[in-house]
Design a protein around this motif. Structure first.
Motif, PDB file in Angstrom:
ATOM      1  N   GLN A 125      39.118  47.112  35.797  1.00  0.00           N
ATOM      2  CA  GLN A 125      39.263  46.363  37.156  1.00  0.00           C
ATOM      3  C   GLN A 125      38.670  45.064  36.889  1.00  0.00           C
ATOM      4  N   ASP A 126      38.258  44.850  35.886  1.00  0.00           N
ATOM      5  CA  ASP A 126      37.775  43.233  35.696  1.00  0.00           C
ATOM      6  C   ASP A 126      38.992  42.596  35.456  1.00  0.00           C
ATOM      7  N   LYS A 127      40.197  42.884  35.072  1.00  0.00           N
ATOM      8  CA  LYS A 127      41.061  42.299  34.601  1.00  0.00           C
ATOM      9  C   LYS A 127      42.243  42.281  35.852  1.00  0.00           C
ATOM     10  N   ASN A 128      41.926  42.615  36.991  1.00  0.00           N
ATOM     11  CA  ASN A 128      42.680  42.433  38.076  1.00  0.00           C
ATOM     12  C   ASN A 128      43.275  41.251  38.435  1.00  0.00           C
ATOM     13  N   LEU A 129      42.432  40.298  38.187  1.00  0.00           N
ATOM     14  CA  LEU A 129      42.844  38.906  38.739  1.00  0.00           C
ATOM     15  C   LEU A 129      44.034  38.419  37.735  1.00  0.00           C
ATOM     16  N   ILE A 130      43.882  38.645  36.520  1.00  0.00           N
ATOM     17  CA  ILE A 130      44.927  38.525  35.700  1.00  0.00           C
ATOM     18  C   ILE A 130      46.207  39.012  35.891  1.00  0.00           C
ATOM     19  N   ILE A 131      46.123  40.434  36.123  1.00  0.00           N
ATOM     20  CA  ILE A 131      47.231  41.208  36.531  1.00  0.00           C
ATOM     21  C   ILE A 131      48.079  40.423  37.748  1.00  0.00           C
ATOM     22  N   ALA A 132      47.221  40.089  38.822  1.00  0.00           N
ATOM     23  CA  ALA A 132      47.658  39.920  40.004  1.00  0.00           C
ATOM     24  C   ALA A 132      48.400  38.273  39.924  1.00  0.00           C
ATOM     25  N   PHE A 201      47.393  36.182  46.503  1.00  0.00           N
ATOM     26  CA  PHE A 201      47.851  37.179  45.416  1.00  0.00           C
ATOM     27  C   PHE A 201      46.941  38.304  45.045  1.00  0.00           C
ATOM     28  N   LEU A 202      45.516  38.316  45.112  1.00  0.00           N
ATOM     29  CA  LEU A 202      44.907  39.589  44.815  1.00  0.00           C
ATOM     30  C   LEU A 202      45.262  40.483  45.898  1.00  0.00           C
ATOM     31  N   ASN A 203      45.222  40.417  46.999  1.00  0.00           N
ATOM     32  CA  ASN A 203      45.502  41.072  48.134  1.00  0.00           C
ATOM     33  C   ASN A 203      46.643  40.719  49.107  1.00  0.00           C
ATOM     34  N   PRO A 204      47.956  40.612  48.595  1.00  0.00           N
ATOM     35  CA  PRO A 204      48.987  40.244  49.305  1.00  0.00           C
ATOM     36  C   PRO A 204      49.280  40.801  50.484  1.00  0.00           C
TER      37      PRO A 204
END
Length: 372
Positions: A125-132, A201-204
């Motif tokens: 979950q810590d990599k959600n920013l990279i994925i988003a 972009f994290l919560n479009p």
């Protein structure tokens, strides 16, 4: 909001079912292996697959993690290039125009590879920013690429008609030009949705995409049906035209009329010319154009035809067209050709005009005549 989402999901699922049915039905046609229809089916297939995975995530796999929801398979990047490939094959200019086929395959493949490289972060979950952030950049790249391909399609339709003059004999391209207009609006909606989500972009805001997805589904399924029937109609007309031209003498050498020639002899000469030249097969044929070919006045030509045939010019010419259509409708080798294609190649400028004239001279519709 829930009601809106339910309505949206209903239309999405209905569209997916319609898309797969369209592909199934068109895959059994006599021209199903021709490249134009293959690429047209790919347009519908990629749209259907894209909408299917969205519907599954929203309705069944609602507990999917962040990785899955943001990195769906990018089928949507293949839609516009597939339409462009359909277009250049439909216009029969695939050897004259860059297809961008390999560029599209490379882009799609790179995006699949990117998902594999990001796969280790599936549960992190810590990599959600990279994925988003990656998902946002990928969508922007895909939007730019789709705009580029679509601009090429518009340029082709509006500025390079010299490349497909032969096709304009069978299709005026109005339906494709209308699609270009609505497609432009669709792409602008997509750009707008991206811009409105730049800082989210994290919560479009998914609701922004609802009108875009519904409009794109309707428009692309519409172009699928239009393209399918137009392609069949055009292909049938080309084959019918080849048969007509092969069997025609095309003798357009006409001797000028002598002043003392009797009107009945003039009428016979006119009729022989019309039959031998097959000029009645041209939808644009008029009393004026025929008089110019025959080098006599419009009034004299009208008078000769009216007296010799007991019909006005329009009915007189339509009789030839109906008789030619009857030949094709009776010929079993043409039983798989559409009635509309036969009517258009026999000189009528629309299906309705063909049906009206045919019934006037035979008391039957073309369908009833073919069945007999």
């Amino acid at each position: 909001m829930e009601i809106t989402k339910s309505i949206f999901n209903f239309f999405m699922i209905a569209g997916v079912i319609q898309g797969f049915l369209f592909i199934f039905i068109t895959s059994f046609g006599k021209r199903s292996r021709e490249k134009s229809l293959i690429f047209l089916n790919l347009v519908v297939l990629f749209l259907s697959l894209n909408n299917l995975q969205i519907a599954l995530i929203d309705n069944i796999f609602t507990a999917s993690n962040f990785f899955v929801r943001n990195l769906l398979i990018p089928f949507y990047v293949l839609i516009v290039p597939s339409f462009y490939l359909f277009l250049i094959h439909y216009l029969k200019i695939e050897k004259k125009i860059t297809s961008f086929f390999y560029w599209t395959i490379v882009l799609f493949s790179l995006e699949i590879v990117a998902r594999l490289l990001l796969l280790p972060h599936y549960y992190n979950q810590d990599k959600n920013l990279i994925i988003a952030r990656y998902a946002q950049i990928e969508e922007i790249v895909n939007a730019v690429y789709s705009l580029f391909i679509f601009a090429k399609a518009i340029e082709l339709l509006f500025k390079k008609s010299h490349l497909y003059q032969s096709i304009l004999r069978y299709d005026d391209m109005k339906w494709l030009k209308n699609f270009a207009f609505f497609g432009s609006l669709l792409l602008l909606l997509w750009v707008l949705a991206i811009v409105l989500n730049l800082d989210a972009f994290l919560n479009p805001k998914i609701v922004i995409y609802y009108p875009l997805r519904l409009f794109s589904s309707f428009l692309l399924y519409w172009i699928g049906y239009q393209g399918f029937f137009r392609y069949y109609l055009m292909s049938d007309r080309i084959e019918i035209r080849n048969v007509i031209e092969h069997s025609s003498s095309k003798n357009k050498q006409v001797k000028p009329f002598e002043e003392n020639t009797k009107k009945i002899e003039k009428f016979n000469q006119i009729e022989n010319y019309i039959i031998e030249s097959n000029c009645y097969l041209e939808p644009s044929l008029s009393l004026k154009s025929l008089s110019e070919e025959l080098k006599i006045s419009v009034s004299l030509l009208s008078q000769i035809i009216n007296q010799g045939s007991q019909h006005n010019f329009s009915d007189y010419i339509n009789q030839f067209r109906v008789n030619k259509a009857k030949e094709f409708l009776k010929d079993k080798s043409f039983e798989n050709y559409t009635i509309e294609s036969i009517g258009l190649e026999c000189g009528f400028n629309s299906k309705s005009a063909f049906y009206a004239a045919f019934k006037k001279f035979t008391s039957l519709t073309p369908i009833a005549f073919r069945q007999q």
